[in-house]
Design a protein around this motif. Structure first.
Motif, PDB file in Angstrom:
ATOM      1  N   ILE A 159      45.183  48.943  44.289  1.00 56.45           N
ATOM      2  CA  ILE A 159      45.238  48.290  42.974  1.00 56.45           C
ATOM      3  C   ILE A 159      46.355  47.257  42.948  1.00 56.45           C
ATOM      4  O   ILE A 159      46.181  46.149  42.446  1.00 56.45           O
ATOM      5  N   LEU A 160      47.501  47.588  43.523  1.00 60.15           N
ATOM      6  CA  LEU A 160      48.617  46.647  43.547  1.00 60.15           C
ATOM      7  C   LEU A 160      48.284  45.362  44.303  1.00 60.15           C
ATOM      8  O   LEU A 160      48.510  44.264  43.793  1.00 60.15           O
ATOM      9  N   PHE A 161      47.784  45.513  45.522  1.00 57.73           N
ATOM     10  CA  PHE A 161      47.711  44.372  46.418  1.00 57.73           C
ATOM     11  C   PHE A 161      46.318  43.786  46.639  1.00 57.73           C
ATOM     12  O   PHE A 161      46.196  42.667  47.107  1.00 57.73           O
ATOM     13  N   GLU A 162      45.271  44.539  46.330  1.00 58.85           N
ATOM     14  CA  GLU A 162      43.930  44.051  46.637  1.00 58.85           C
ATOM     15  C   GLU A 162      43.090  43.750  45.404  1.00 58.85           C
ATOM     16  O   GLU A 162      42.067  43.082  45.501  1.00 58.85           O
ATOM     17  N   THR A 163      43.507  44.230  44.245  1.00 56.31           N
ATOM     18  CA  THR A 163      42.751  44.014  43.019  1.00 56.31           C
ATOM     19  C   THR A 163      43.249  42.730  42.349  1.00 56.31           C
ATOM     20  O   THR A 163      44.454  42.544  42.203  1.00 56.31           O
ATOM     21  N   PRO A 164      42.329  41.853  41.930  1.00 61.22           N
ATOM     22  CA  PRO A 164      42.754  40.632  41.232  1.00 61.22           C
ATOM     23  C   PRO A 164      43.611  40.964  40.009  1.00 61.22           C
ATOM     24  O   PRO A 164      43.397  41.981  39.344  1.00 61.22           O
ATOM     25  N   ILE A 165      44.551  40.099  39.709  1.00 62.91           N
ATOM     26  CA  ILE A 165      45.510  40.321  38.626  1.00 62.91           C
ATOM     27  C   ILE A 165      44.817  40.731  37.330  1.00 62.91           C
ATOM     28  O   ILE A 165      45.215  41.697  36.686  1.00 62.91           O
ATOM     29  N   HIS A 166      43.781  40.022  36.939  1.00 62.34           N
ATOM     30  CA  HIS A 166      43.140  40.257  35.641  1.00 62.34           C
ATOM     31  C   HIS A 166      42.340  41.559  35.592  1.00 62.34           C
ATOM     32  O   HIS A 166      41.912  41.979  34.520  1.00 62.34           O
ATOM     33  N   LEU A 167      42.155  42.223  36.728  1.00 62.42           N
ATOM     34  CA  LEU A 167      41.403  43.484  36.757  1.00 62.42           C
ATOM     35  C   LEU A 167      42.293  44.705  37.006  1.00 62.42           C
ATOM     36  O   LEU A 167      41.800  45.834  37.009  1.00 62.42           O
ATOM     37  N   ARG A 168      43.587  44.518  37.191  1.00 64.20           N
ATOM     38  CA  ARG A 168      44.477  45.627  37.551  1.00 64.20           C
ATOM     39  C   ARG A 168      44.575  46.693  36.463  1.00 64.20           C
ATOM     40  O   ARG A 168      44.586  47.884  36.757  1.00 64.20           O
ATOM     41  N   ARG A 169      44.643  46.293  35.209  1.00 64.05           N
ATOM     42  CA  ARG A 169      44.770  47.285  34.126  1.00 64.05           C
ATOM     43  C   ARG A 169      43.523  48.159  34.055  1.00 64.05           C
ATOM     44  O   ARG A 169      43.604  49.381  33.973  1.00 64.05           O
TER      45      ARG A 169
END
Length: 190
Positions: A159-169
């Motif tokens: 989630i930290l490094f591979e998930t796009p910023i807008h999808l992390r939450r």
């Protein structure tokens, strides 16, 4: 005393509940880097700024090759405290001048040498660059948790490094089976 107390939220995500009134944290997910009896410190990981790492290099006088992969990396607003200070969450096992090992595969570095290494394409490959951090005094975060301001869950490098910023939450909430769209902004206590 160990650096991780039984109630420590170190290496956890704090997911802002829909009723979060503080504009610094509304709709945010924060990665907790340290939490002990003196308070907590974390980095908001889903608030992009309009600044890139290449612009940071230019501002602090680091020459970089325009072809470097991280040149266009988006810088996050890491929190409302010390907005002029930079933080690098990264996967590298290398230790830089000022590195805090948070969990296996997750480190936080605040020294210029990691930025120089990134500019020379010899730094870590998975990074989050942030300006500022989120901080809580002793007992403050615990009080906010009692008031249902946050959901918590175990952090993951994916989630930290591979998930796009807008999808992390959404990804952090989904990791504990929560659909944020179904949560009410109203709170109550039984």
């Amino acid at each position: 005393m160990s650096d991780k107390t039984p109630t420590s939220l170190r290496n956890q995500f704090l997911i802002a509940m829909p009723n979060m009134a503080d504009p610094n944290f509304a709709d945010s997910v924060t990665y907790i880097c340290e939490h002990n009896e003196n308070g907590a410190m974390g980095i908001v990981i889903n608030r992009p700024t309009d600044m890139t790492l290449g612009e940071v290099f230019a501002q602090i006088g680091i020459d970089s090759d325009e072809a470097i992969a991280h040149q266009q990396e988006i810088v996050c607003a890491g929190g409302p405290v010390q907005l002029e200070r930079g933080f690098v969450l990264h996967d590298s096992r290398d230790n830089w001048e000022s590195t805090l090992n948070i969990a296996p595969g997750i480190n936080l570095t605040t020294s210029r040498d990691i930025l120089q290494a990134l500019a020379e394409d010899r730094g870590p490959q998975q990074i989050i660059i942030a300006l500022g951090y989120a901080g809580w005094g002793a007992g403050q975060l615990e009080d906010e948790l009692k008031e249902n301001a946050w959901l918590t869950c175990e952090a993951s490098p994916e989630i930290l490094f591979e998930t796009p910023i807008h999808l992390r939450r959404q990804a952090a909430a989904a990791s504990i089976g929560v659909d944020l769209q179904l949560l009410s902004p109203d709170t109550g206590h039984a």
